[in-house]
Design a protein around this motif. Sequence first.
Motif, PDB file in Angstrom:
ATOM      1  N   GLU A   1      15.241   5.332 -83.535  1.00 14.44           N
ATOM      2  CA  GLU A   1      14.900   6.636 -84.091  1.00 14.44           C
ATOM      3  C   GLU A   1      16.103   7.293 -84.759  1.00 14.44           C
ATOM      4  O   GLU A   1      17.187   7.354 -84.188  1.00 14.44           O
ATOM      5  CB  GLU A   1      14.350   7.532 -82.980  1.00 14.44           C
ATOM      6  N   SER A   2      15.889   7.752 -85.990  1.00 16.12           N
ATOM      7  CA  SER A   2      16.905   8.435 -86.805  1.00 16.12           C
ATOM      8  C   SER A   2      17.975   7.506 -87.358  1.00 16.12           C
ATOM      9  O   SER A   2      18.988   7.980 -87.877  1.00 16.12           O
ATOM     10  CB  SER A   2      17.575   9.566 -86.017  1.00 16.12           C
ATOM     11  N   HIS A   3      17.761   6.196 -87.276  1.00 20.91           N
ATOM     12  CA  HIS A   3      18.761   5.253 -87.775  1.00 20.91           C
ATOM     13  C   HIS A   3      18.099   4.314 -88.777  1.00 20.91           C
ATOM     14  O   HIS A   3      17.696   3.191 -88.447  1.00 20.91           O
ATOM     15  CB  HIS A   3      19.408   4.496 -86.614  1.00 20.91           C
ATOM     16  N   ASP A   4      18.013   4.795 -90.015  1.00 19.84           N
ATOM     17  CA  ASP A   4      17.370   4.067 -91.090  1.00 19.84           C
ATOM     18  C   ASP A   4      18.417   3.279 -91.879  1.00 19.84           C
ATOM     19  O   ASP A   4      19.609   3.605 -91.857  1.00 19.84           O
ATOM     20  CB  ASP A   4      16.639   5.039 -92.023  1.00 19.84           C
TER      21      ASP A   4
ATOM     22  N   GLY B   1      16.577  -1.999 -76.424  1.00 18.68           N
ATOM     23  CA  GLY B   1      15.973  -1.213 -77.491  1.00 18.68           C
ATOM     24  C   GLY B   1      16.054   0.274 -77.216  1.00 18.68           C
ATOM     25  O   GLY B   1      16.602   0.725 -76.205  1.00 18.68           O
ATOM     26  N   ASP B   2      15.501   1.063 -78.144  1.00 20.52           N
ATOM     27  CA  ASP B   2      15.517   2.508 -77.933  1.00 20.52           C
ATOM     28  C   ASP B   2      14.401   2.894 -76.966  1.00 20.52           C
ATOM     29  O   ASP B   2      13.644   2.054 -76.486  1.00 20.52           O
ATOM     30  CB  ASP B   2      15.443   3.267 -79.264  1.00 20.52           C
ATOM     31  N   TYR B   3      14.327   4.173 -76.650  1.00 22.64           N
ATOM     32  CA  TYR B   3      13.382   4.661 -75.647  1.00 22.64           C
ATOM     33  C   TYR B   3      13.493   3.877 -74.338  1.00 22.64           C
ATOM     34  O   TYR B   3      12.514   3.492 -73.717  1.00 22.64           O
ATOM     35  CB  TYR B   3      11.951   4.655 -76.187  1.00 22.64           C
ATOM     36  N   SER B   4      14.747   3.640 -73.945  1.00 23.17           N
ATOM     37  CA  SER B   4      15.052   3.041 -72.652  1.00 23.17           C
ATOM     38  C   SER B   4      15.714   4.107 -71.784  1.00 23.17           C
ATOM     39  O   SER B   4      16.271   5.075 -72.299  1.00 23.17           O
ATOM     40  CB  SER B   4      16.001   1.844 -72.820  1.00 23.17           C
ATOM     41  N   PRO B   5      15.654   3.955 -70.454  1.00 13.36           N
ATOM     42  CA  PRO B   5      16.231   4.980 -69.575  1.00 13.36           C
ATOM     43  C   PRO B   5      17.698   5.260 -69.866  1.00 13.36           C
ATOM     44  O   PRO B   5      18.459   4.361 -70.244  1.00 13.36           O
ATOM     45  CB  PRO B   5      16.045   4.363 -68.182  1.00 13.36           C
ATOM     46  N   LYS B   6      18.090   6.516 -69.658  1.00 11.09           N
ATOM     47  CA  LYS B   6      19.491   6.893 -69.878  1.00 11.09           C
ATOM     48  C   LYS B   6      20.416   6.240 -68.875  1.00 11.09           C
ATOM     49  O   LYS B   6      21.605   6.038 -69.148  1.00 11.09           O
ATOM     50  CB  LYS B   6      19.643   8.412 -69.824  1.00 11.09           C
TER      51      LYS B   6
ATOM     52  N   GLY C   1      14.172   3.346 -89.010  1.00 15.34           N
ATOM     53  CA  GLY C   1      14.626   2.876 -87.709  1.00 15.34           C
ATOM     54  C   GLY C   1      13.605   2.975 -86.610  1.00 15.34           C
ATOM     55  O   GLY C   1      13.488   2.070 -85.780  1.00 15.34           O
ATOM     56  N   ARG C   2      12.838   4.075 -86.574  1.00 14.19           N
ATOM     57  CA  ARG C   2      11.941   4.220 -85.431  1.00 14.19           C
ATOM     58  C   ARG C   2      10.720   3.323 -85.541  1.00 14.19           C
ATOM     59  O   ARG C   2       9.902   3.282 -84.618  1.00 14.19           O
ATOM     60  CB  ARG C   2      11.566   5.690 -85.212  1.00 14.19           C
ATOM     61  N   ASN C   3      10.595   2.576 -86.645  1.00 13.06           N
ATOM     62  CA  ASN C   3       9.534   1.577 -86.708  1.00 13.06           C
ATOM     63  C   ASN C   3       9.757   0.439 -85.724  1.00 13.06           C
ATOM     64  O   ASN C   3       8.861  -0.380 -85.514  1.00 13.06           O
ATOM     65  CB  ASN C   3       9.387   1.027 -88.127  1.00 13.06           C
ATOM     66  N   GLU C   4      10.937   0.365 -85.115  1.00 18.66           N
ATOM     67  CA  GLU C   4      11.138  -0.651 -84.080  1.00 18.66           C
ATOM     68  C   GLU C   4      10.239  -0.389 -82.872  1.00 18.66           C
ATOM     69  O   GLU C   4      10.027  -1.279 -82.049  1.00 18.66           O
ATOM     70  CB  GLU C   4      12.597  -0.714 -83.647  1.00 18.66           C
ATOM     71  N   GLU C   5       9.701   0.817 -82.782  1.00 13.66           N
ATOM     72  CA  GLU C   5       8.789   1.155 -81.682  1.00 13.66           C
ATOM     73  C   GLU C   5       7.352   0.700 -81.974  1.00 13.66           C
ATOM     74  O   GLU C   5       6.499   0.757 -81.088  1.00 13.66           O
ATOM     75  CB  GLU C   5       8.813   2.667 -81.449  1.00 13.66           C
ATOM     76  N   ALA C   6       7.100   0.284 -83.223  1.00 12.40           N
ATOM     77  CA  ALA C   6       5.766  -0.142 -83.629  1.00 12.40           C
ATOM     78  C   ALA C   6       5.571  -1.627 -83.339  1.00 12.40           C
ATOM     79  O   ALA C   6       6.531  -2.369 -83.139  1.00 12.40           O
ATOM     80  CB  ALA C   6       5.549   0.152 -85.112  1.00 12.40           C
TER      81      ALA C   6
END
Length: 775
Positions: free
Chosen positions: A533-536, A460-465, A202-207
């Motif tokens: 992240e953590s969602h494979d 996407g992930d790593y976006s503000p809360k 899952g965290r490969n979406e950040e790549a």
Amino acid sequence: MRKKALWWLIVAAGTTLASISVILAQAGGPTPVYLNPKRPVEERIDDLMSRMTLKEKVGQLNLPCVYVNELGRDIPSKTEACKRFTAGTYTQEIGPACGFFTLANEILREGARQQAEYFNGLQRIALTQTRLKIPVMEDEEGTHGAMFPGGTVFPEGLAVGSSFDMDLVKAIYAAAAAEARAVGIHMLSTLVMEVDRDPRMGRNEEAYTEDPYLYMRIGESIVRATQGTDISAPDKVVAVLTDFPTQSEPSSGLERGAIEVSERSLRENFMPPWIGAITKAGGLGVMAGYPEVEDVPAHASVKWMNDVLRQEIGFKGVVESEGGGFGTLLYEHIVPTQKEAGLLGLRAGVDLNITYEPAYMGPLVESVEEGRVPMALVDRAVRRVLELKFRLGLFENPYVDVNRAVQVVHSQSNQDLALRAGREGIVLLKNDKNLLPLKKDLKSVAVIGPNADDVMNQLGDYSPKRILQHVTTVIEGIKAVVSPQTRVTQVRGCEITGTDKSGFAEAVRAAKGSDVAIVVVGERQHDRPTDGESHDVASLDLSGEQEDLIQAVFETGTPTVVVLINGRPLSTRWTSEHVPALVEAWEPGERGGEAVADVLFGNFNPTGRLAISVPRHSGQLPVYYNYKPSKASRMRQGYVDMPATPLYPFGYGLSYTEFEYGNLHVEPSEIHPGGEARVTLDVKNTGDRAGVETVQIYIHEKYAPVSTPVKQLRGFERVALKPGETKTVTMKLTPEDLQLLDIDMRWRVVPGDFEIMAGKSSADIPLQGILKVTP
């Protein structure tokens, strides 16, 4: 016992002398050398470290993420804890903190003014309430924009990579750096340097891409944009690159799984992004990875974290732990306690603890006092941290201008940049009979699907809360671009996951009653995410009932367009075979809905090219284009149940116009191993619309002492062409482009014949030539 007693006397004496010298200086004596900006940085560091106690040194090795429960469980308690941790009064285990990680995103959710004021307040505490007046250093995530409420949210990962636009990459990360520094943040983290070779994780979406060369160019661009030539500048920050050496091709595609690739593969395929970001651009921050590499967890690997990273690649900055990273040494059964993990981490070269792990807190102080950890290892890490603070100019300029912060963060120019990035990352995958672009004056449009109006899935992930700004979703973008007379009907149809088809009937009615149906599907980032992240995943197919929804809409006979909003490539076999138009939007950011609408209705001619191969099925993995020749014959034969080729190849993407290639020349046609060659070719726009073509150059050495991939990207250029216009493209091939890792693990150019391939994608190569390299 005598040694321990002697050690205690030395520590006590050093602490007393350090305290006396600072007291005298602060009482009107001469200014300490370390506070004198006219003195060399090394001299200032030496002076400061000579005054520091052991606990103060260990305090500087702690940059805790504010989400940890040790700093409180709600915003008010965390807000107070950070102040006390800065002052050195929160815990007696260690001295004042180095700073904090992801503080603004956790507890400062009102915007730039609140953020800048609070960070100024922490600096004021550090400079007035601590003995040595060491300013704090703040770190925040910056994967696709500075991750704090109010910060501009740009497209993520593969959307950026699929632009193939290095000027755009630089602009995005320069903007993120400027926003971060404006509010008082000095480092941007999770700038991912990991080739995406297994999209199940899952965290490969950040790549950004599967390709080492393209990634090297992206890495270099990101660091040059964030750090510039002077990290003390008011719009620059330290780039913290993630995760070394890699974690992107783990065992079974599961996050934190063992990296079971060879050292040769690590060096050939995984090191290029780091070389671009560090060797070429001088990146000053690195985060250690979770997995074990060659059976040693990265947090304890002297070979990778010191010998390769620092001695070979030339890294001169600070290494951070991963979140809970020292814990990897426990669950991998390397050591039984955090105390022992601290020794291994320091020895390997991990400088900063980011999640309040005991490894670098009281137990580390004890280990030094007991003589189990050499003070030299602590000093090495502290020196690196202090050097970064001095180079950032924090001792001279710790505060920020609050009013300037309000002006810089989420400025109109940054919002416009987010729209540009959203547009450029979109890839047109299929367009039978030129269904797209759609006419804006259609009588009716049905917009169907769970991702047509979902803010977080689009970001996407790593976006503000907390999202303070308006985010334009796809339905909003479509309503804004069509004529006022066009009737737009929205139906959700189904969810991202689950088996509920109760919304199908309404979706079918809407499609039947419309001129065109736009179905927006993909992945989910919130409420049981399917990516990030953590969602494979084991399957890359569309989850839930989404593909059945597409089929139901398509079978109405209404012209159907499918838009994908997702972080990983999806194996949309049925959709690709049947639906006439397919658009890959990735996670297109805060202006993504407008960007998608601009592509669908012709305001923007799509320019994106796939930065990753799209598999037909997860059973094909790995499916990256740069495979070895041994796979080539079986690729032609295929599997028993489906072709072995990807659904869509690396570098692929359609346009609303057509391009023609010709006149390939390689000059000179023969060089020596240290020589260079130029590749030139003509590109013509043969259609009736202006467009941008991304010309790609691949190479392959026909006979070499080791097996090399069937093709490797070694150059690309975006070429803007008016209808009927022709331009000549020139790219240079250098020894670095032609070298291979030989049988003795040395990089060198081996004489031989190099196939030069110029094309529109890794699978569409209209022009070929030969470059001879002679001894």
